[in-house]
Design an enzyme around this catalytic site. Structure first.
Site, mmCIF file in Angstrom:
data_model
loop_
_atom_site.group_PDB
_atom_site.id
_atom_site.type_symbol
_atom_site.label_atom_id
_atom_site.label_comp_id
_atom_site.label_asym_id
_atom_site.label_seq_id
_atom_site.Cartn_x
_atom_site.Cartn_y
_atom_site.Cartn_z
ATOM 1 N N LYS A 291 0.837 -1.196 0.000
ATOM 2 C CA LYS A 291 0.000 0.000 0.000
ATOM 3 C C LYS A 291 0.873 1.249 0.000
ATOM 4 O O LYS A 291 1.959 1.255 0.589
ATOM 5 C CB LYS A 291 -0.906 0.018 1.241
ATOM 6 C CG LYS A 291 -1.980 -1.036 1.258
ATOM 7 C CD LYS A 291 -2.809 -0.934 2.526
ATOM 8 C CE LYS A 291 -3.856 -2.033 2.579
ATOM 9 N NZ LYS A 291 -4.891 -1.877 1.555
ATOM 10 N N ASP A 361 -2.731 -7.133 -2.729
ATOM 11 C CA ASP A 361 -3.556 -6.286 -1.865
ATOM 12 C C ASP A 361 -5.046 -6.568 -2.062
ATOM 13 O O ASP A 361 -5.874 -6.000 -1.372
ATOM 14 C CB ASP A 361 -3.252 -4.805 -2.124
ATOM 15 C CG ASP A 361 -3.781 -3.905 -1.013
ATOM 16 O OD1 ASP A 361 -3.961 -4.400 0.118
ATOM 17 O OD2 ASP A 361 -4.024 -2.712 -1.280
ATOM 18 N N ARG A 365 -10.611 -11.179 -0.555
ATOM 19 C CA ARG A 365 -11.452 -12.110 -1.321
ATOM 20 C C ARG A 365 -10.853 -13.512 -1.346
ATOM 21 O O ARG A 365 -11.583 -14.495 -1.506
ATOM 22 C CB ARG A 365 -11.669 -11.563 -2.733
ATOM 23 C CG ARG A 365 -10.438 -11.450 -3.586
ATOM 24 C CD ARG A 365 -10.602 -10.508 -4.771
ATOM 25 N NE ARG A 365 -10.684 -9.110 -4.321
ATOM 26 C CZ ARG A 365 -10.862 -8.075 -5.141
ATOM 27 N NH1 ARG A 365 -10.972 -8.273 -6.442
ATOM 28 N NH2 ARG A 365 -10.930 -6.859 -4.664
#
Length: 517
Positions: A291, A361, A365
């Site tokens: 990130k 990232d 899921r």
């Protein structure tokens, strides 16, 4: 947690640090709300005029403090805004009362007792005021949900240089009818519900070095023992043996190994079974797809979905709901290291499907996919997953609304309706079939990324691929409301909010009542 009592005393006669009254925004100035008659009488029927002189308008969330008039046992009157005066014959809706009570509770931080004389005209009103006041009184001062104090104490026993008065100690609900079974049941439900929302808030606010996947699993096991729930914890060895490639793939870059926790509540007369799946990334660095600066500081909150699921199962047990409820907590820490999953790697998921990881990232899921597949093997009537899944959903709906996606249009409407009943903001979102092609992969069954536009919907489409045929499924993307980075408002604190717990508990209650079809 703040104590809640029901009082038959008049607002004027009740001994407290402050008496809370409602004031609405009328056409010609502030209007004192129902419930404050005794307080208004002490002011000679001129409380509204006094408040107007002090600048009060009755606007939503407005707080005005003034010295009490003679005849009141409390030394202070706290008037909280309710917004517009409702139409003739209508009362204040539950969410208005929740917000007002929450604002008042925050304003009374450090006080021993507040007498809440807000417009409680029925059991729904009593429950709303109780919920709002108890939620608003929340403060976080713990290291990992136990009795340890997170704030270092100075040599005088204080908490550093910053003054911390602690939460309001007691809420006395005026007009609560303690001998009325319906009022008692409504407020007991509110107390149990808020205790679990605050459990979720505590977990979300806990620093990631203290709440590892193993520590989170231990919290679930401890709560299960206390409330008679069944738990199963799969550690890294069991996950490897079981083929949980998604959870392992996300967690393999961290020194804190992943866990999958099953926590279950059963009722002997239950006719419906629900499976709840929560994303539990205890810290999300983004992995190798790191990130950017400025996006890491709050990533301890990326386990908010798992916290909501955990809290909901415990709440169902406390409330004795006639439903079978199984929570799946998919716990991992997403870190970059020499052993971390790389962009371009292919993972073999639980159940056999393969996934090309284009972006590490997009890890939530992956852990959810394993847990959804496993939950489906037990053939529940419905599966609902909850996750701080995509920044795209925040861009679409803002910081206070979560998105709802399902494989069943009627169920999507039900979830939206239930969220509204519970007082949580949500919005139904589509799963456009044309976006499915975007997650095709030349080297695996599917990729974990697709088109950039509509990214929140793409994530939902990915998850749908792991739902067993014939099972009703819903996905709540709570990325916006799960963690409040701005100042507190209403009954919502800064930090972890416990988003989705109220909706999930209401869903469980609806299932217990046979209302899911």
């Amino acid at each position: 947690m703040t104590a809640l009592t029901l009082s038959t005393s008049s607002a004027a006669a009740l001994r407290a640090d402050a008496v809370v009254v409602g004031v609405a925004k009328g056409a010609k100035g502030p209007v004192v709300a129902v419930g404050a008659e005794a307080v208004d009488k002490a002011f000679g029927g001129k409380l509204a005029a006094v408040l107007e002189t002090l600048g009060a308008t009755g606007a939503d969330g407005e707080v005005t403090k003034l010295p009490a008039a003679s005849g009141l046992k409390a030394p202070v009157v706290l008037a909280v805004g309710l917004g517009e005066v409702p139409a003739k014959g209508d009362g204040y809706d539950a969410e208005t009362l929740r917000r007002a009570a929450g604002v008042a509770a925050r304003a009374l931080s450090g006080s021993k007792k507040g007498a809440f004389a807000l417009p409680v005209e029925d059991t729904a009103g009593a429950a709303a005021v109780a919920e709002g006041a108890l939620l608003g009184a929340y403060t976080y001062d713990k290291t990992n949900g136990n009795a340890k104090d997170a704030k270092s104490k100075d040599k005088n026993g204080g908490k550093g240089d910053k003054k911390d008065n602690g939460p309001l100690a007691e809420v006395a609900l005026v007009g609560g009818k303690p001998r009325d079974k319906a009022y008692k049941a409504a407020t007991e439900r509110a107390t149990a519900l808020v205790a679990e929302i605050n459990r979720a808030r505590d977990l979300i606010n806990t620093p990631s070095n203290l709440l590892t996947p193993a520590a989170f699993a231990a919290e679930a096991v401890a709560a299960a023992k206390e409330h008679g729930l069944k738990t199963e914890v799969l550690d890294e060895k069991a996950l490897t043996k079981g083929g949980y490639g998604g959870i392992l793939g996300v967690g393999q870059g961290s020194d804190a190994p992943p866990r999958l926790v099953r926590i279950a509540y059963t009722h002997p007369k239950a006719e419906k079974t629900l499976a709840l799946v929560g994303k539990g990334i205890t810290y999300d660095s983004g992995g190798i797809s790191l990130k950017p600066a400025g996006h890491n500081e709050t990533m301890k909150c990326d386990m908010s979905g798992a916290a909501a699921v955990f809290a909901t199962v415990v709440a169902a047990a406390k409330l004795g709901l006639r439903v079978n409820l199984t929570g799946w907590l998919a716990l991992a820490e997403n870190m970059p290291s020499g052993s971390a999953t790389r962009p371009g790697d292919v993972l073999s998921m639980y159940g056999g499907k393969t996934v090309e990881v284009l972006n590490t990232d997009a890890e939530g899921r992956l852990v959810l996919a394993d847990a959804i597949t496993r939950a489906g093997e037990e053939k529940p009537d419905a599966i609902v997953d909850v996750a701080t899944l995509t920044g795209a959903m925040v861009l679409a709906l803002g910081n206070r609304t979560f998105g709802i996606m399902t494989n069943d249009e009627a169920f999507r409407g039900t979830l939206h309706e239930i969220a509204e009943e519970a007082g949580e903001q949500s919005w139904p979102m589509p799963l456009p079939s044309h976006l499915r092609k975007g997650i095709d992969s030349p080297v695996a069954d599917l990729a974990n990324m697709g088109e950039r536009m509509g990214g929140g919907l793409v994530a939902g489409i990915f998850l749908k691929e792991f739902v067993a045929d014939g099972i009703t499924w819903g996905h709540l993307d709570i990325a916006g409301p799960a963690f409040n980075e701005s100042g507190p408002f209403g009954y919502t604190p800064k930090g972890g909010t416990g988003a989705a717990v109220r909706t999930l508990v209401r869903l469980a209650e609806r299932a217990a009542d046979g209302g899911l079809g």
